[in-house]
Write a protein that holds these residues in place. Structure first.
Motif, PDB file in Angstrom:
ATOM      1  N   GLN A  31      10.352  -6.220   3.331  1.00  0.00           N
ATOM      2  CA  GLN A  31       9.181  -7.066   3.122  1.00  0.00           C
ATOM      3  C   GLN A  31       8.490  -6.723   1.795  1.00  0.00           C
ATOM      4  O   GLN A  31       7.970  -7.584   1.134  1.00  0.00           O
ATOM      5  CB  GLN A  31       8.201  -6.911   4.288  1.00  0.00           C
ATOM      6  N   ALA A  32       8.471  -5.467   1.444  1.00  0.00           N
ATOM      7  CA  ALA A  32       7.868  -5.045   0.177  1.00  0.00           C
ATOM      8  C   ALA A  32       8.792  -4.013  -0.463  1.00  0.00           C
ATOM      9  O   ALA A  32       9.309  -3.126   0.210  1.00  0.00           O
ATOM     10  CB  ALA A  32       6.491  -4.429   0.407  1.00  0.00           C
ATOM     11  N   THR A  33       9.004  -4.125  -1.752  1.00  0.00           N
ATOM     12  CA  THR A  33       9.830  -3.156  -2.450  1.00  0.00           C
ATOM     13  C   THR A  33       8.944  -2.083  -3.062  1.00  0.00           C
ATOM     14  O   THR A  33       7.724  -2.221  -3.119  1.00  0.00           O
ATOM     15  CB  THR A  33      10.653  -3.844  -3.553  1.00  0.00           C
ATOM     16  N   ARG A  34       9.565  -1.016  -3.534  1.00  0.00           N
ATOM     17  CA  ARG A  34       8.777   0.092  -4.102  1.00  0.00           C
ATOM     18  C   ARG A  34       7.920  -0.356  -5.271  1.00  0.00           C
ATOM     19  O   ARG A  34       6.811   0.144  -5.459  1.00  0.00           O
ATOM     20  CB  ARG A  34       9.722   1.208  -4.575  1.00  0.00           C
ATOM     21  N   ASP A  35       8.414  -1.289  -6.097  1.00  0.00           N
ATOM     22  CA  ASP A  35       7.621  -1.680  -7.259  1.00  0.00           C
ATOM     23  C   ASP A  35       6.460  -2.605  -6.895  1.00  0.00           C
ATOM     24  O   ASP A  35       5.652  -2.940  -7.739  1.00  0.00           O
ATOM     25  CB  ASP A  35       8.485  -2.301  -8.353  1.00  0.00           C
ATOM     26  N   ASP A  36       6.353  -2.987  -5.622  1.00  0.00           N
ATOM     27  CA  ASP A  36       5.194  -3.741  -5.159  1.00  0.00           C
ATOM     28  C   ASP A  36       4.038  -2.812  -4.810  1.00  0.00           C
ATOM     29  O   ASP A  36       2.955  -3.268  -4.483  1.00  0.00           O
ATOM     30  CB  ASP A  36       5.531  -4.568  -3.909  1.00  0.00           C
ATOM     31  N   THR A  37       4.286  -1.520  -4.860  1.00  0.00           N
ATOM     32  CA  THR A  37       3.269  -0.543  -4.486  1.00  0.00           C
ATOM     33  C   THR A  37       2.833   0.244  -5.720  1.00  0.00           C
ATOM     34  O   THR A  37       3.486   0.200  -6.765  1.00  0.00           O
ATOM     35  CB  THR A  37       3.819   0.441  -3.447  1.00  0.00           C
ATOM     36  N   ASP A  38       1.750   0.984  -5.581  1.00  0.00           N
ATOM     37  CA  ASP A  38       1.286   1.841  -6.669  1.00  0.00           C
ATOM     38  C   ASP A  38       2.333   2.884  -7.014  1.00  0.00           C
ATOM     39  O   ASP A  38       2.516   3.248  -8.168  1.00  0.00           O
ATOM     40  CB  ASP A  38      -0.012   2.544  -6.293  1.00  0.00           C
ATOM     41  N   TRP A  43       4.965   1.956  -9.640  1.00  0.00           N
ATOM     42  CA  TRP A  43       4.512   1.878 -11.031  1.00  0.00           C
ATOM     43  C   TRP A  43       4.054   3.235 -11.549  1.00  0.00           C
ATOM     44  O   TRP A  43       3.483   3.345 -12.620  1.00  0.00           O
ATOM     45  CB  TRP A  43       3.366   0.870 -11.159  1.00  0.00           C
ATOM     46  N   GLY A  44       4.300   4.290 -10.774  1.00  0.00           N
ATOM     47  CA  GLY A  44       3.949   5.638 -11.203  1.00  0.00           C
ATOM     48  C   GLY A  44       2.478   5.968 -11.024  1.00  0.00           C
ATOM     49  O   GLY A  44       1.991   6.961 -11.545  1.00  0.00           O
ATOM     50  N   GLU A  45       1.774   5.155 -10.280  1.00  0.00           N
ATOM     51  CA  GLU A  45       0.362   5.413 -10.046  1.00  0.00           C
ATOM     52  C   GLU A  45       0.206   6.253  -8.792  1.00  0.00           C
ATOM     53  O   GLU A  45       0.992   6.176  -7.870  1.00  0.00           O
ATOM     54  CB  GLU A  45      -0.398   4.092  -9.895  1.00  0.00           C
ATOM     55  N   ARG A  46      -0.830   7.048  -8.801  1.00  0.00           N
ATOM     56  CA  ARG A  46      -1.108   7.863  -7.629  1.00  0.00           C
ATOM     57  C   ARG A  46      -2.184   7.185  -6.810  1.00  0.00           C
ATOM     58  O   ARG A  46      -3.117   6.622  -7.351  1.00  0.00           O
ATOM     59  CB  ARG A  46      -1.605   9.248  -8.048  1.00  0.00           C
ATOM     60  N   SER A  47      -2.030   7.263  -5.506  1.00  0.00           N
ATOM     61  CA  SER A  47      -3.093   6.739  -4.665  1.00  0.00           C
ATOM     62  C   SER A  47      -4.134   7.837  -4.485  1.00  0.00           C
ATOM     63  O   SER A  47      -3.830   9.018  -4.536  1.00  0.00           O
ATOM     64  CB  SER A  47      -2.543   6.292  -3.320  1.00  0.00           C
TER      65      SER A  47
END
Length: 56
Positions: free
Chosen positions: A25-32, A35-39
């Motif tokens: 449903q969602a790929t890794r690049d759909d998340t922070d 893109w190398g961002e930290r939550s």
């Protein structure tokens, strides 16, 4: 050979049951993370980490 009584919907339902969900449903690049961002963390930390070299 497929039984002619089987409807297309029934064949699709059986295929989905056997194969499962092939596309996430969602790929890794759909998340922070993608893109190398930290939550978490603060915006101040992010800004301090992105200082251009000529600003010390």
């Amino acid at each position: 050979m497929a039984d002619p009584k089987d409807t297309r919907a029934e064949r699709l339902r059986r295929a989905a049951e056997l194969l499962g969900d092939l596309e996430p449903q969602a790929t890794r690049d759909d998340t922070d993370e993608g893109w190398g961002e930290r939550s978490g963390g603060s915006r101040d930390e992010e800004l301090r980490g992105n200082v251009p070299p000529h600003h010390g």
